[in-house]
Design a protein around this motif. Sequence first.
Motif, PDB file in Angstrom:
ATOM      1  N   GLY A   1       0.728  -1.058   0.084  1.00  0.00           N
ATOM      2  CA  GLY A   1       0.135  -0.090   0.118  1.00  0.00           C
ATOM      3  C   GLY A   1       0.792   0.978   0.027  1.00  0.00           C
ATOM      4  N   ILE A   2       1.952   1.290   0.809  1.00  0.00           N
ATOM      5  CA  ILE A   2       2.814   2.358   0.991  1.00  0.00           C
ATOM      6  C   ILE A   2       3.435   2.719  -0.392  1.00  0.00           C
ATOM      7  CG2 ILE A   2       4.840   3.340   1.879  1.00  0.00           C
ATOM      8  CD1 ILE A   2       3.859   1.901   4.649  1.00  0.00           C
ATOM      9  N   ALA A   3       3.961   1.340  -1.184  1.00  0.00           N
ATOM     10  CA  ALA A   3       4.486   1.715  -2.579  1.00  0.00           C
ATOM     11  C   ALA A   3       3.591   2.471  -3.440  1.00  0.00           C
ATOM     12  CB  ALA A   3       4.504   0.414  -2.887  1.00  0.00           C
ATOM     13  N   GLN A   4       2.364   2.415  -3.169  1.00  0.00           N
ATOM     14  CA  GLN A   4       1.479   3.464  -4.157  1.00  0.00           C
ATOM     15  C   GLN A   4       1.740   4.953  -4.073  1.00  0.00           C
ATOM     16  OE1 GLN A   4      -0.465   1.312  -6.455  1.00  0.00           O
ATOM     17  NE2 GLN A   4       0.707  -0.129  -5.380  1.00  0.00           N
TER      18      GLN A   4
ATOM     19  N   ASP B   1       5.753  12.341  -2.689  1.00  0.00           N
ATOM     20  CA  ASP B   1       5.312  12.395  -1.341  1.00  0.00           C
ATOM     21  C   ASP B   1       6.110  11.508  -0.288  1.00  0.00           C
ATOM     22  OD1 ASP B   1       3.363  14.161  -2.569  1.00  0.00           O
ATOM     23  OD2 ASP B   1       1.772  12.575  -2.798  1.00  0.00           O
ATOM     24  N   TYR B   2       6.439  10.331  -0.734  1.00  0.00           N
ATOM     25  CA  TYR B   2       7.151   9.590   0.204  1.00  0.00           C
ATOM     26  C   TYR B   2       8.351  10.298   0.742  1.00  0.00           C
ATOM     27  CZ  TYR B   2       9.561   5.958   2.484  1.00  0.00           C
ATOM     28  OH  TYR B   2      10.477   4.961   3.453  1.00  0.00           O
TER      29      TYR B   2
ATOM     30  N   SER C   1       8.397  12.387   6.615  1.00  0.00           N
ATOM     31  CA  SER C   1       9.089  11.398   7.559  1.00  0.00           C
ATOM     32  C   SER C   1       8.225  10.715   8.582  1.00  0.00           C
ATOM     33  CB  SER C   1       9.761  12.584   8.462  1.00  0.00           C
ATOM     34  OG  SER C   1       8.848  13.366   9.156  1.00  0.00           O
ATOM     35  N   ILE C   2       7.021  10.776   8.487  1.00  0.00           N
ATOM     36  CA  ILE C   2       6.281   9.947   9.492  1.00  0.00           C
ATOM     37  C   ILE C   2       6.160   8.512   8.414  1.00  0.00           C
ATOM     38  CG2 ILE C   2       3.939   9.337  10.578  1.00  0.00           C
ATOM     39  CD1 ILE C   2       4.201  12.320  11.435  1.00  0.00           C
ATOM     40  N   LEU C   3       5.710   8.784   7.445  1.00  0.00           N
ATOM     41  CA  LEU C   3       5.460   7.619   6.443  1.00  0.00           C
ATOM     42  C   LEU C   3       6.880   6.751   6.173  1.00  0.00           C
ATOM     43  CD1 LEU C   3       3.636   5.966   4.630  1.00  0.00           C
ATOM     44  CD2 LEU C   3       4.030   7.569   2.845  1.00  0.00           C
ATOM     45  N   GLN C   4       7.986   7.507   6.096  1.00  0.00           N
ATOM     46  CA  GLN C   4       9.430   6.859   5.997  1.00  0.00           C
ATOM     47  C   GLN C   4       9.687   5.997   7.380  1.00  0.00           C
ATOM     48  OE1 GLN C   4      12.314   9.821   5.382  1.00  0.00           O
ATOM     49  NE2 GLN C   4      11.121  10.908   3.998  1.00  0.00           N
ATOM     50  N   GLY C   5       9.349   6.595   8.496  1.00  0.00           N
ATOM     51  CA  GLY C   5       9.447   5.712   9.566  1.00  0.00           C
ATOM     52  C   GLY C   5       8.764   4.527   9.729  1.00  0.00           C
ATOM     53  N   ALA C   6       7.362   4.787   9.351  1.00  0.00           N
ATOM     54  CA  ALA C   6       6.588   3.551   9.445  1.00  0.00           C
ATOM     55  C   ALA C   6       6.828   2.719   8.349  1.00  0.00           C
ATOM     56  CB  ALA C   6       4.942   3.953   9.129  1.00  0.00           C
ATOM     57  N   THR C   7       7.405   2.944   7.244  1.00  0.00           N
ATOM     58  CA  THR C   7       7.799   1.869   6.063  1.00  0.00           C
ATOM     59  C   THR C   7       9.037   1.533   6.757  1.00  0.00           C
ATOM     60  OG1 THR C   7       7.090   3.730   4.459  1.00  0.00           O
ATOM     61  CG2 THR C   7       8.569   1.857   3.697  1.00  0.00           C
ATOM     62  N   GLU C   8      10.049   2.043   7.288  1.00  0.00           N
ATOM     63  CA  GLU C   8      11.203   1.338   7.806  1.00  0.00           C
ATOM     64  C   GLU C   8      10.965   0.181   8.780  1.00  0.00           C
ATOM     65  OE1 GLU C   8      13.853   4.112   9.155  1.00  0.00           O
ATOM     66  OE2 GLU C   8      13.906   5.028   6.972  1.00  0.00           O
ATOM     67  N   ARG C   9       9.857   0.659   9.754  1.00  0.00           N
ATOM     68  CA  ARG C   9       9.489  -0.307  10.655  1.00  0.00           C
ATOM     69  C   ARG C   9       8.669  -1.497  10.053  1.00  0.00           C
ATOM     70  NH1 ARG C   9      10.698  -2.971  15.246  1.00  0.00           N
ATOM     71  NH2 ARG C   9       8.828  -3.198  16.556  1.00  0.00           N
ATOM     72  N   TYR C  10       7.717  -1.258   9.178  1.00  0.00           N
ATOM     73  CA  TYR C  10       6.952  -2.479   8.622  1.00  0.00           C
ATOM     74  C   TYR C  10       8.256  -3.293   7.875  1.00  0.00           C
ATOM     75  CZ  TYR C  10       2.740  -0.093   9.531  1.00  0.00           C
ATOM     76  OH  TYR C  10       1.605   0.481  10.160  1.00  0.00           O
ATOM     77  N   LEU C  11       8.942  -2.746   7.326  1.00  0.00           N
ATOM     78  CA  LEU C  11       9.921  -3.638   6.572  1.00  0.00           C
ATOM     79  C   LEU C  11      10.992  -4.504   7.420  1.00  0.00           C
ATOM     80  CD1 LEU C  11      10.943  -4.130   3.635  1.00  0.00           C
ATOM     81  CD2 LEU C  11      12.362  -2.027   3.890  1.00  0.00           C
TER      82      LEU C  11
ATOM     83  N   SER D   1      18.925   6.372   3.384  1.00  0.00           N
ATOM     84  CA  SER D   1      18.353   7.333   2.749  1.00  0.00           C
ATOM     85  C   SER D   1      16.692   6.958   2.508  1.00  0.00           C
ATOM     86  CB  SER D   1      18.916   7.858   1.633  1.00  0.00           C
ATOM     87  OG  SER D   1      18.706   6.758   0.478  1.00  0.00           O
ATOM     88  N   PRO D   2      15.924   7.835   2.452  1.00  0.00           N
ATOM     89  CA  PRO D   2      14.184   7.523   1.916  1.00  0.00           C
ATOM     90  C   PRO D   2      14.165   6.915   0.575  1.00  0.00           C
ATOM     91  CG  PRO D   2      14.434   9.877   2.803  1.00  0.00           C
ATOM     92  CD  PRO D   2      15.690   9.345   2.847  1.00  0.00           C
TER      93      PRO D   2
END
Length: 143
Positions: free
Chosen positions: A21-24, A29-30, A34-44, A112-113
Motif C-alpha cells: 500500500g505504501i508503495a502506491q 510524497d514519500y 518523515s512519518i511515512l518513512q519511519g512507518a515504512t522502515e519499521r514495517y519492512l 536514505s528515504p
Amino acid sequence: MDEKLAFQIRQISKYYERLKGIAQTSREDYVNNSILQGATERYLQLCIESCINVGNRLISMLQVDQQFEAPKTYADVFRELEKHRITQDLEPAMIEIAKFRNRLVHVYWDISPEVVYNIIHNNLEDINRYLKQIALYVTDNNL
C-alpha cells in the motif's frame, strides 16, 4: 499447521500488504513525509524479521528428520531453506533483504528515504514469492 509458524506467516502477509500500500505513494510524497518513512522502515524490518522467524521455525521443526545445519546468521537461514528445496531461486534476494534488515536496526541513521522507496518498489515481490513458496511447502508437507 503449527501455531507459531502460522502466526509468523500471517505477520509476513500483514506487513507485505502494508508495504504494498505504501508503495502506491509517489516518490516525492514519500521523500517529503518523515512519518511515512519511519512507518515504512519499521514495517519492512518487521516483515523481514518475520521471514527469518518462519525460516528458523521450519528448520527447527525439520531438524529431527533431515540434516539441517543450525543457522549461525540470518543469511544462513535462507541458505538452508534453499539447500533443502523449501524455497527456490530466492536465496540471493533474501540474503540481501536480511542484510538490509541489519542496516535498518544497526545503521538506521545512514539509510536514505530513496533507498527504502526503491526497495519497496524493486524487492517487495521477493518477500511475496518467499511467502508463497513457504505456504506451499507447509501445505504440501502438512506442517
